[in-house]
Design a protein around this motif. Structure first.
Motif: not given
Length: 281
Positions: A213-227
């Motif tokens: 879930l820590d990775r999930f939260r980090s990925d959610l807020n990361g630039s890769a998800a936005a892209d």
């Protein structure tokens, strides 16, 4: 000593009147509610029809542009062109929008399935949820499991920041192989606004079986998800998507959470076109 009972007098008009008025009011309210419901249904049908027209116009325009960009003047028509004069354009759009990536976590079905259904959806869209809960399981059982259909999901958030956040979260769940479980959890009921706050999304990810879930939260807020979300949005805008859910079935547009028979007809048409094109090679 004798006693006598006075006859029971009938109810006076004044005692009947309130009950009659109440019944009339109830009937009037029921009629008004039915008329309102019918009007809303007509509005939805009109909106869906308008979206279909807009999608068809955009699909044709994109198909022409793609054909020109790839030497459209020498493009060989598909074997099914005689059945539908727009089929060659649908084929072009299908090739442009269907990714068919083997490792796509946001897709279900064989990469080489004859028909690809691409869905553009928003997680605050109640009709998107209706499709996920009602039509999608039938499509998977009847077509995906039989190798006929592949479903590819595209995030197309149009209802503000909560939709964007949920879209990024779905991508983040996909990075741990739990996209569809998280997707179905999001659409288990209509969720809007604060129901899609980050902590709520993390709770849903836990329920969906996302392990880190820590990775999930980090990925959610990361630039890769936005892209990734931006890429899906731009693809949708390019072909004229303006409402959700919108679908392409073999490049052919279907707008709105249509009845199952509409998807069945579109899949049958796309399958026949794919088989005709294969036979004509």
């Amino acid at each position: 000593m004798s006693s006598s009972k006075s006859p029971k007098s009938p109810a006076s008009p004044t005692t009947k009147k309130p009950a009659a008025q109440k019944l009339a009011a109830q009937r009037a309210a029921a009629k008004k509610a039915a008329e309102k419901k019918a009007k809303a249904a007509r509005s939805r049908r009109v909106a869906a029809a308008g979206a279909v027209v807009a999608l068809i116009v955009a699909v044709v325009a994109v198909g022409i542009a793609v054909a020109k960009g790839s030497g459209g003047g020498s493009h060989k028509p598909s074997a099914s062109s005689s059945a539908d004069p727009q089929q060659a354009l649908y084929d072009q759009v299908e090739r442009t929008t269907s990714r068919r990536a083997k490792d796509d976590p946001m897709a279900v079905g064989k990469p080489d399935a004859p028909v690809v259904l691409v869905e553009y959806a928003d997680y605050q869209c109640s009709f998107c949820g209706k499709f996920t809960r009602e039509s999608q399981p039938e499509l998977i059982k009847k077509y995906v499991d039989e190798g006929v259909l592949r479903i590819e999901f595209r995030n197309f958030p149009i209802f503000g920041e909560p939709s964007v956040r949920a879209a990024r979260a779905s991508w983040a769940a996909g990075q741990q192989g739990r996209f569809w479980q998280f997707h179905d959890e999001l659409y288990a009921k209509t969720r809007k606004g604060d129901a899609l706050a980050e902590d709520k999304l993390v709770d849903m990810a836990r329920t969906a079986g996302v392990r880190d879930l820590d990775r999930f939260r980090s990925d959610l807020n990361g630039s890769a998800a936005a892209d990734a979300v931006k890429k899906d949005q731009e693809e949708g805008y390019k072909i004229g998507v303006s409402s959700t859910p919108s679908f392409l079935v073999g490049g052919r547009p279907v707008a709105g959470a249509q009845p199952m028979k509409e998807f069945e007809a579109a899949i049958a048409q796309a399958k026949a076109a794919a088989e005709a094109a294969k036979a004509g090679k």
